[in-house]
Design a protein around this motif. Sequence first.
Motif, PDB file in Angstrom:
ATOM      1  N   VAL A   1      27.442  31.895  43.840  1.00 59.54           N
ATOM      2  CA  VAL A   1      28.286  31.052  42.988  1.00 59.54           C
ATOM      3  C   VAL A   1      28.379  29.642  43.547  1.00 59.54           C
ATOM      4  CG1 VAL A   1      30.630  30.726  42.119  1.00 59.54           C
ATOM      5  CG2 VAL A   1      29.578  32.980  42.023  1.00 59.54           C
ATOM      6  N   LEU A   2      28.543  29.491  44.856  1.00 58.33           N
ATOM      7  CA  LEU A   2      28.647  28.145  45.435  1.00 58.33           C
ATOM      8  C   LEU A   2      27.361  27.349  45.267  1.00 58.33           C
ATOM      9  CD1 LEU A   2      30.746  28.614  48.696  1.00 58.33           C
ATOM     10  CD2 LEU A   2      31.451  27.628  46.516  1.00 58.33           C
TER      11      LEU A   2
ATOM     12  N   VAL B   1      35.831  37.369  40.662  1.00 57.65           N
ATOM     13  CA  VAL B   1      35.502  37.954  39.362  1.00 57.65           C
ATOM     14  C   VAL B   1      34.003  38.217  39.262  1.00 57.65           C
ATOM     15  CG1 VAL B   1      35.451  37.493  36.875  1.00 57.65           C
ATOM     16  CG2 VAL B   1      37.500  36.975  38.197  1.00 57.65           C
ATOM     17  N   PHE B   2      33.189  37.273  39.732  1.00 57.89           N
ATOM     18  CA  PHE B   2      31.731  37.435  39.718  1.00 57.89           C
ATOM     19  C   PHE B   2      31.326  38.627  40.579  1.00 57.89           C
ATOM     20  CE2 PHE B   2      27.377  36.456  41.021  1.00 57.89           C
ATOM     21  CZ  PHE B   2      26.801  36.089  39.815  1.00 57.89           C
TER      22      PHE B   2
ATOM     23  N   VAL C   1      37.763  28.217  42.683  1.00 52.21           N
ATOM     24  CA  VAL C   1      36.415  28.708  42.972  1.00 52.21           C
ATOM     25  C   VAL C   1      36.499  30.098  43.590  1.00 52.21           C
ATOM     26  CG1 VAL C   1      34.348  28.316  44.375  1.00 52.21           C
ATOM     27  CG2 VAL C   1      35.448  26.397  43.208  1.00 52.21           C
ATOM     28  N   GLU C   2      37.490  30.324  44.426  1.00 55.30           N
ATOM     29  CA  GLU C   2      37.647  31.635  45.052  1.00 55.30           C
ATOM     30  C   GLU C   2      37.863  32.727  43.997  1.00 55.30           C
ATOM     31  OE1 GLU C   2      40.042  33.706  48.725  1.00 55.30           O
ATOM     32  OE2 GLU C   2      40.904  31.920  47.813  1.00 55.30           O
TER      33      GLU C   2
ATOM     34  N   GLN D   1      29.139  43.887  40.964  1.00 57.09           N
ATOM     35  CA  GLN D   1      29.200  44.845  42.057  1.00 57.09           C
ATOM     36  C   GLN D   1      28.559  44.301  43.338  1.00 57.09           C
ATOM     37  OE1 GLN D   1      27.492  48.395  40.417  1.00 57.09           O
ATOM     38  NE2 GLN D   1      29.207  48.739  39.041  1.00 57.09           N
ATOM     39  N   LEU D   2      29.028  43.122  43.745  1.00 59.33           N
ATOM     40  CA  LEU D   2      28.556  42.481  44.975  1.00 59.33           C
ATOM     41  C   LEU D   2      29.711  42.376  45.958  1.00 59.33           C
ATOM     42  CD1 LEU D   2      26.647  39.482  43.360  1.00 59.33           C
ATOM     43  CD2 LEU D   2      25.608  41.496  44.388  1.00 59.33           C
ATOM     44  N   ARG D   3      29.362  42.209  47.223  1.00 61.59           N
ATOM     45  CA  ARG D   3      30.397  41.888  48.199  1.00 61.59           C
ATOM     46  C   ARG D   3      30.805  40.436  47.994  1.00 61.59           C
ATOM     47  NH1 ARG D   3      27.060  43.685  53.151  1.00 61.59           N
ATOM     48  NH2 ARG D   3      27.041  41.444  53.214  1.00 61.59           N
TER      49      ARG D   3
END
Length: 143
Positions: free
Chosen positions: A116-117, A100-101, A94-95, A106-108
């Motif tokens: 995502v979680l 990748v996401f 998941v990490e 272009q997110l922190r």
Amino acid sequence: MLSARAHDPGQHGSVLSTSDAAARVDVLDMVPTVNQAMRIETQETGLLLWLPLRQRWWMKPPLSWIFPYRKEKGIALDAMGRQVLEACTGEATVERIVEVFAERHQLRFHEARQSVLSFLRMLVERRVIALVAVALPTEGGRP
């Protein structure tokens, strides 16, 4: 106890006991795997997932002749949902999916982790994926 490597001082104290630390399963270290019973249809804007429904006692003849029922339920995913689902290969943690996401959009990391979680939680609740805990090697070389 499940954790996403975020400390919430309102839930627990700042120090975990050794038994709590040993029993702790980190969600970011889990590996999402796709439900093999699911049927996937590709659409222009995303994916359409078809999951088989559990057959209840009343879904058998002769009641099923009178009251027809659906054998599958559909879930539509947009382009972002498709990207996350396609990353759930059973190999990436998941990490890694969050990393990748975050790079792609272009997110922190923390912003991507939240998105995502929550999306993965919804997929687990709807039986689209399962999160598998992977034994990590310890200092002695054994899990």
